[in-house]
Design a protein around this motif. Structure first.
Motif, PDB file in Angstrom:
ATOM      1  N   GLU A  96       0.876  -1.164   0.000  1.00  0.00           N
ATOM      2  CA  GLU A  96       0.000   0.000   0.000  1.00  0.00           C
ATOM      3  C   GLU A  96       0.912   1.212   0.000  1.00  0.00           C
ATOM      4  O   GLU A  96       1.808   1.307   0.837  1.00  0.00           O
TER       5      GLU A  96
ATOM      6  N   HIS B 145       1.595   5.502  -0.309  1.00  0.00           N
ATOM      7  CA  HIS B 145       1.094   6.868  -0.149  1.00  0.00           C
ATOM      8  C   HIS B 145       2.182   7.854  -0.572  1.00  0.00           C
ATOM      9  O   HIS B 145       3.360   7.622  -0.279  1.00  0.00           O
TER      10      HIS B 145
ATOM     11  N   SER C 277      -3.408  12.778   1.434  1.00  0.00           N
ATOM     12  CA  SER C 277      -4.451  11.853   1.899  1.00  0.00           C
ATOM     13  C   SER C 277      -5.518  11.625   0.834  1.00  0.00           C
ATOM     14  O   SER C 277      -6.480  10.896   1.068  1.00  0.00           O
ATOM     15  N   ASP C 278      -5.361  12.241  -0.337  1.00  0.00           N
ATOM     16  CA  ASP C 278      -6.348  12.115  -1.407  1.00  0.00           C
ATOM     17  C   ASP C 278      -6.019  11.019  -2.410  1.00  0.00           C
ATOM     18  O   ASP C 278      -6.797  10.776  -3.331  1.00  0.00           O
TER      19      ASP C 278
ATOM     20  N   CYS D 103      -3.859   7.018  -3.164  1.00  0.00           N
ATOM     21  CA  CYS D 103      -3.227   5.822  -2.619  1.00  0.00           C
ATOM     22  C   CYS D 103      -3.085   4.799  -3.734  1.00  0.00           C
ATOM     23  O   CYS D 103      -3.907   4.746  -4.649  1.00  0.00           O
TER      24      CYS D 103
ATOM     25  N   HIS E 169     -14.243  12.425   0.312  1.00  0.00           N
ATOM     26  CA  HIS E 169     -14.185  11.108  -0.307  1.00  0.00           C
ATOM     27  C   HIS E 169     -13.858  10.057   0.743  1.00  0.00           C
ATOM     28  O   HIS E 169     -13.404  10.361   1.836  1.00  0.00           O
ATOM     29  N   ALA E 170     -14.090   8.819   0.350  1.00  0.00           N
ATOM     30  CA  ALA E 170     -13.735   7.685   1.204  1.00  0.00           C
ATOM     31  C   ALA E 170     -12.221   7.478   1.144  1.00  0.00           C
ATOM     32  O   ALA E 170     -11.504   8.169   0.407  1.00  0.00           O
ATOM     33  N   ASP E 171     -11.745   6.511   1.889  1.00  0.00           N
ATOM     34  CA  ASP E 171     -10.315   6.199   1.917  1.00  0.00           C
ATOM     35  C   ASP E 171      -9.871   5.689   0.547  1.00  0.00           C
ATOM     36  O   ASP E 171     -10.374   4.665   0.071  1.00  0.00           O
TER      37      ASP E 171
ATOM     38  N   CYS F 135      -7.204   4.224  -0.254  1.00  0.00           N
ATOM     39  CA  CYS F 135      -6.540   2.919  -0.131  1.00  0.00           C
ATOM     40  C   CYS F 135      -7.565   1.785  -0.145  1.00  0.00           C
ATOM     41  O   CYS F 135      -7.302   0.724  -0.714  1.00  0.00           O
ATOM     42  N   ASP F 136      -8.732   2.008   0.473  1.00  0.00           N
ATOM     43  CA  ASP F 136      -9.782   0.990   0.427  1.00  0.00           C
ATOM     44  C   ASP F 136     -10.220   0.749  -1.014  1.00  0.00           C
ATOM     45  O   ASP F 136     -10.398  -0.392  -1.438  1.00  0.00           O
TER      46      ASP F 136
END
Length: 186
Positions: free
Chosen positions: A133, A135, A140-141, A143, A167-169, A171-172
């Motif tokens: 994963e 970054h 944080s926007d 991934c 927005h949601a994560d 990375c998810d």
């Protein structure tokens, strides 16, 4: 300079150039895709190029949209060495999704490149496989998640939402896209 002299100079230059280009290279010739130690020059790499850009359709656009946000509209924007889609609408705002699939890639190479770019990489597990994963610093926007492909190489998805949007994560979303790719690639 007359035409005869110019022709003579051009002929001498061409002869010298062609003579300088020829040389013998040591080694054993192999067919395209062949590697030393393989029988008949065969390898796992597809050198027929008959599936070129097929990777871009491994996950349906609707499934990309469901992975990145509610009611997200997904539109292809580029197919080439990587596949890219623009994201608009929905609960996550806008952004971009990118798929890369490198037949000769590896997690070690991805980690090395991430370190060189000063990205932060964490080991995670996707469908029982060690994955990365990734970054960008202070971002944080977006991934990325990379995992070993089902057969050979590496597959990775990057989700980039518009800077500062709700927005949601990411990375998810990237992890879901890798899961879908690995499921469909089997």
């Amino acid at each position: 300079m007359n035409k005869r002299t110019a022709l003579a100079v051009a002929t001498i230059a061409l002869t010298a150039t062609l003579a300088g280009c020829g040389k013998t290279v040591p080694g054993t010739a192999l067919p395209a895709g062949g590697t030393p130690g393989t029988t008949g020059g065969t390898s796992k790499i597809n050198t027929n190029f008959d599936k070129l850009l097929r990777e871009c359709t491994v996950v349906a656009q609707d499934d990309i949209g469901k992975s990145v946000g509610d009611n997200m509209y997904v539109e292809p924007s580029f197919n080439g060495a990587v596949c890219m889609w623009n994201l608009t609408g929905g609960s996550a705002g806008s952004g971009m999704v990118t798929l890369n699939w490198y037949e000769l890639g590896s997690l070690a190479n991805e980690k090395q490149n991430n370190d060189r770019l000063k990205y932060v990489s964490n080991d995670i597990t996707v469908q029982g496989r060690r994955s990365l994963e990734t970054h960008r610093p202070n971002d944080s926007d977006s991934c990325g998640v990379s995992a070993p492909a089902a057969d050979t190489g590496i597959v990775g998805w990057w989700v980039n939402y518009r800077n500062g949007s709700q927005h949601a994560d990411p990375c998810d979303a990237a992890r879901k896209l890798v899961e879908l790719t690995l499921n469909l690639a089997r």
